[in-house]
Design a protein around this motif. Structure first.
Motif, mmCIF file in Angstrom:
data_model
loop_
_atom_site.group_PDB
_atom_site.id
_atom_site.type_symbol
_atom_site.label_atom_id
_atom_site.label_comp_id
_atom_site.label_asym_id
_atom_site.label_seq_id
_atom_site.Cartn_x
_atom_site.Cartn_y
_atom_site.Cartn_z
ATOM 1 N N LEU A 43 8.260 5.671 -4.721
ATOM 2 C CA LEU A 43 8.401 5.078 -6.055
ATOM 3 C C LEU A 43 9.773 4.431 -6.228
ATOM 4 N N ARG A 44 10.805 5.026 -5.676
ATOM 5 C CA ARG A 44 12.142 4.427 -5.761
ATOM 6 C C ARG A 44 12.226 3.131 -4.959
ATOM 7 N N GLU A 88 10.738 15.072 -9.766
ATOM 8 C CA GLU A 88 11.881 15.863 -9.303
ATOM 9 C C GLU A 88 11.922 17.228 -9.986
ATOM 10 N N ILE A 125 9.636 9.403 -11.846
ATOM 11 C CA ILE A 125 10.449 9.982 -10.770
ATOM 12 C C ILE A 125 11.161 11.249 -11.250
ATOM 13 N N THR A 172 8.376 10.413 -4.349
ATOM 14 C CA THR A 172 9.624 10.019 -5.012
ATOM 15 C C THR A 172 10.325 8.893 -4.257
ATOM 16 N N THR A 202 1.748 4.591 -3.360
ATOM 17 C CA THR A 202 2.463 5.828 -3.066
ATOM 18 C C THR A 202 1.512 6.915 -2.585
#
Length: 319
Positions: free
Chosen positions: A158-159, A235, A231, A155, A167
Motif C-alpha cells: 500500500l505504501r 499497523e 496503513i 503495508t 495488494t
C-alpha cells in the motif's frame, strides 16, 4: 468352516473394499477441486460443460446430501470442511464416517457375538469428525501465524501505491498455504467480477476463528465508506497481534505442566489394559465375552471420555 467365520470374513472384505473406494474417491475429489478452481465453477452453480459432468458424477451420494439439507446440517458441515481445507462433499464425509463406525462394529460384533461390543465400536464413526476438527484447528493456527507477515506485506504494498486488490494478489503470491490459498481465492473471485467487499466478507466467513482477519475486514469496509488511513489501521492490528502472540506463549508455558499431566492421566487406562492383556489375556477377555464385563466396559469407556473432556476444559485457556 463355521458360518460366523464366513460372515465375518465377508464383512471384512466389504469394509476393506469400501475403504479403498473412499480413498480413491477422495483423490478424485481433490482433482475435481483443482479443476473447479481453474474453471471458476461454483459449488452452488455448477452450470454446464465440466460442471454438469461433475454434478452427474455426484449422484451416488445425492441422497445423503438431500437428507443433510433437510435436517439443516449440510451448510454447517460444508463450512467445517472448507475451514479444514478438505475438498470433500458433506455426503462423502458422512458416508466415510458410517463406514468407520459400522464396518468394525459388524466385524467385531460378529466375531464376539456381542451387541455391546458392536455398539462400542460404533463410536469409531466419530473418528473422522475428530480428525476433521483437529485439521481445522491446526489450519486456523497456521493462518493466525501467517497473518502478521501478510499484513506487513500489505503495508509495504500500500505504501508503494498499489490498490487493495493488487495488494491482496501480491500477498497471495508471497505467502504459502493455507493463508496464501485463501488470499489467492479472494483475488480470483475479485478478478471474476465480485466486488472487493463481497470477497472480503466471504473470506471472513470462511475463517471465523481468525479474529485478526475479521478485524482487518471490518476496518477495510468501514474505511471504504468513511475514508481514512488504512496503513495506520493495519499497523495497529500488527502490534495487537504481536502482543497477543506474546500472551499466548506465556500462557502456554504456564499451562504446560497441566497439559502434560492430563495426557499422562488419559493414557494410563490404555497402558493398564495393554499390560494386563500381556500378563493374562483371559482377564481382559472377560470384558468382551462376559455380559457384566461388557456393561463395565461401556461404562468405563464413557467415564474415560467424560474425564478427558472435563480435564481438557479445566486446562483450556478459555476457562
Amino acid at each position: 468352516m463355521a458360518p460366523w467365520f464366513i460372515l465375518a470374513a465377508s464383512l471384512t472384505c466389504f469394509f476393506v473394499l469400501m475403504t479403498g473406494y473412499l480413498l480413491w474417491r477422495r483423490r478424485k475429489l481433490r482433482l475435481e477441486h483443482l479443476v473447479r478452481e481453474r474453471l471458476a465453477i461454483e459449488r452452488s452453480h455448477p452450470g454446464a460443460g465440466a460442471g454438469t459432468l461433475m454434478q452427474e458424477d455426484r449422484r451416488r451420494i445425492a441422497v445423503i446430501d438431500r437428507l443433510l439439507q433437510e435436517t439443516g446440517t449440510q451448510q454447517r458441515l460444508q463450512d467445517l470442511l472448507d475451514q479444514a481445507g478438505e475438498p470433500t462433499s458433506p455426503g462423502s464425509f458422512v458416508l466415510r464416517s458410517l463406514l468407520w463406525g459400522l464396518g468394525p462394529a459388524l466385524v467385531l460384533g460378529t466375531l464376539t457375538l456381542s451387541p455391546g461390543v458392536a455398539l462400542l465400536c460404533c463410536l469409531g464413526g466419530l473418528l473422522p469428525l475428530v480428525l476433521l476438527l483437529q485439521r481445522r484447528g491446526k489450519r486456523m493456527q497456521k493462518i493466525d501465524a501467517q497473518l502478521p507477515v501478510a499484513l506487513e506485506i500489505m503495508t509495504i504494498s500500500l505504501r508503494a501505491g498499489h490498490s487493495l486488490a493488487q495488494t491482496i494478489e501480491l500477498s497471495a503470491n508471497e505467502l504459502q498455504a493455507p493463508l496464501g490459498d485463501e488470499l489467492r481465492r479472494a483475488a480470483e473471485e475479485h478478478r471474476l467480477g465480485r466486488s472487493l467487499e463481497e470477497v472480503l466478507v466471504s473470506m471472513s466467513r470462511r475463517l471465523p476463528g481468525c479474529r485478526a482477519l475479521r478485524t482487518f475486514v471490518v476496518a477495510v469496509l468501514v474505511l471504504q465508506q468513511t475514508g481514512g488511513n488504512l496503513i495506520e489501521i493495519i499497523e495497529k492490528i500488527i502490534e495487537t497481534l504481536r502482543m497477543q502472540t506474546q500472551y499466548e506463549r506465556k500462557l502456554g508455558a504456564m499451562t504446560a505442566e497441566g497439559k502434560s499431566s492430563a495426557r499422562m492421566l488419559s493414557g494410563l487406562p490404555l497402558a493398564f489394559i495393554a499390560l494386563a492383556y500381556l500378563a493374562d489375556p483371559g482377564y481382559i477377555g472377560m470384558l468382551f465375552t462376559d455380559p457384566i464385563g461388557q456393561k463395565l466396559l461401556i461404562v468405563s469407556v464413557t467415564l474415560w471420555c467424560v474425564g478427558i473432556l472435563w480435564t481438557r476444559k479445566l486446562i483450556s485457556p478459555a476457562s
